[in-house]
Write an enzyme that holds these catalytic residues in place. Structure first.
Site, short mmCIF file in Angstrom:
data_model
loop_
_atom_site.label_atom_id
_atom_site.label_comp_id
_atom_site.label_asym_id
_atom_site.label_seq_id
_atom_site.Cartn_x
_atom_site.Cartn_y
_atom_site.Cartn_z
NE ARG A 149 -5.92 1.19 11.14
CZ ARG A 149 -5.11 0.46 10.30
NH1 ARG A 149 -4.50 1.33 10.08
NH2 ARG A 149 -5.10 -0.22 9.22
CE LYS A 161 -0.97 0.62 4.44
NZ LYS A 161 -1.15 -0.07 6.78
C1 LIG Z 1 -0.91 -1.22 6.70
C2 LIG Z 1 -1.09 -2.03 7.75
C3 LIG Z 1 -0.16 -3.66 7.54
C4 LIG Z 1 1.21 -3.03 6.89
O1 LIG Z 1 1.47 -2.14 7.83
P1 LIG Z 1 3.42 -1.60 8.43
O2 LIG Z 1 3.49 -1.60 9.88
O3 LIG Z 1 3.92 -1.70 6.79
O4 LIG Z 1 4.38 -3.80 8.16
C5 LIG Z 1 -1.27 -4.68 7.35
N1 LIG Z 1 -1.84 -5.16 7.96
C6 LIG Z 1 -2.85 -3.59 7.78
C7 LIG Z 1 -4.36 -4.16 8.30
C8 LIG Z 1 -2.80 -2.16 7.11
O5 LIG Z 1 -3.48 -1.68 7.63
#
Ligand SMILES: *Cc1c(COP(=O)(O)O)cnc(C)c1O
Length: 387
Positions: free
Chosen positions: A131, A36
């Site tokens: 969240r 992402k």
């Molecule tokens: C962004 C996100 C991740 C990845 O997070 P990092 O800190 O970049 O490893 C994993 N799971 C969810 C639900 C996320 O929103």
């Protein structure tokens, strides 16, 4: 080459992925590569897959669609709860989605029936970060409702910590997720294929040697791209922290006082902290601003101190050195700066797959009052291919 630009070393991203995949495999945990922060870049996705990620995760269906258009066939998970208005796109392009709302799962079910497909869901459990997530006391009833929808497969459960409130994944909350998995499996007589413990913030926990229980997957973005864990932004042992860097160009360079003069109100971006009274400084302005990145997330190892930023200007104290206009400087990025730069249309993206040093157009020596110019910089070496 155009500036500002992100220089992306795909080989380093692949190596970071492989290193973590191997370490986590010893704990029977697989890695879902999270794309992402890279706007669903197919090249970055392929680097993660080459490094051993078994699936890809992204928060935006648009990014997943872009990776599908680029012919990436790996399993893909939408890791943000689907919008009701996007369920048709979700069942067509994502194999799995993370969910917390029964109403949305119902809509996914209807969309999957219409498309003649089956969609897998992972239920998110709230374990304190506040969240997304179903409260633990509501999990059982949510599973029961989920299992009744046609064309929906309950693939597993997951949790996400450290993103909103900074709650650390630890032995206690990870054991709670395991216990919930075991309890669901017992009550409903099923096996949860995925018990996903979290994101890059789980790395200190997983490498710390704690019991991992039923957890068999982590979703990693920041750790693979920046080589750091997000809780304390410590570099992870053995990982590259410079797989992605940001290059910006000097457009003004002058000796100026460190204190502004005139009556002081707010600046374009709100109240200003008092400037340090340090006399005259070698001030440089880079053609880089809040439209390109998060200036607060940049650092440079070259003795350059960032003083402030507006939409299009980044102001730096060059530590007594004069940077000629046109000089290019390489900055390290944190996650926020990376995400903003990746999604900014003003920032060029240049990829390499050599794992070697990215050619730096002008690099500052460790000390001295030298003047730099593009002409004086060493010519960029041809990238060496990793064998
Ligand atoms: C962004 C996100 C991740 C990845 O997070 P990092 O800190 O970049 O490893 C994993 N799971 C969810 C639900 C996320 O929103």
């Amino acid at each position: 080459m155009s500036t500002p630009r992100l220089e992306i070393d795909l080989g380093k991203i692949e190596q970071n992925t492989r290193t973590l995949v191997e370490r986590l495999a010893r704990r029977n945990i697989s890695v879902t590569g999270v794309t992402k922060a890279s706007l669903g870049s197919p090249e970055i996705a392929r680097a993660m897959l080459s490094g051993g990620a078994i699936a890809l995760g992204d928060s935006r269906i648009e990014n997943i669609e872009a990776m599908r258009r680029a012919k990436i066939s790996a399993p893909m998970t939408l890791i943000r709860c689907p919008m009701l208005s996007q369920v048709e796109r979700v069942v067509l392009n994502a194999d799995v989605s993370f969910n917390t709302e029964v109403e949305v799962i119902g809509a996914l079910s209807a969309a999957a029936q219409k498309a003649g497909t089956t969609h897998a869901v992972v239920l998110m459990v709230e374990l304190g970060d506040l969240r997304e997530g179903i409260m633990p006391c509501d999990i059982e009833s949510t599973v029961r409702e989920t299992l009744q929808f046609p064309n929906i497969e309950l693939r597993g459960i997951a949790t996400n910590l450290a993103c909103r409130s900074g709650v650390k994944p630890d032995a206690r909350n990870m054991a709670e997720l395991s216990a919930i998995a075991v309890s669901i499996e017992g009550i409903f007589g099923l096996t949860l294929a995925i018990v996903s413990g979290g994101n890059s913030a789980n790395i200190p926990w997983v490498l710390g040697g704690e019991e991992t229980g039923r957890i068999n997957d982590l979703r990693l973005g920041e750790a693979l791209l920046l080589g750091r864990e997000p809780l304390h932004r410590q570099a992870i042992d053995g990982l590259h922290t410079d797989a992605i860097t940001l290059v910006a160009e000097v457009i003004e360079s002058k000796v100026k006082p460190s204190q502004p003069w005139g009556e002081i109100g707010q600046s374009a971006f709100g109240p200003t902290p008092p400037a340090a009274g340090r006399g005259d400084t070698e001030q440089a302005i880079f053609a880089l601003g809040r439209q390109d990145t998060d200036p607060d997330g940049l650092s440079s190892g070259d003795g350059i101190e960032l003083l402030g930023a507006s939409s299009d200007h980044l102001i730096a104290d060059c530590g007594g050195r004069h940077l000629r206009v046109g000089t290019e400087i390489t900055f390290q990025l944190n996650y926020s700066a990376l995400m903003r730069a990746m999604t900014s249309p003003f920032v060029a993206k240049v990829t390499r797959d050599n794992c070697g040093d990215i050619p730096v157009v002008a690099k500052l020596p460790a000390e001295g009052n030298a003047h730099f110019s593009l002409e004086a910089s060493p010519s960029s070496p041809e990238p060496q291919r990793a064998s």
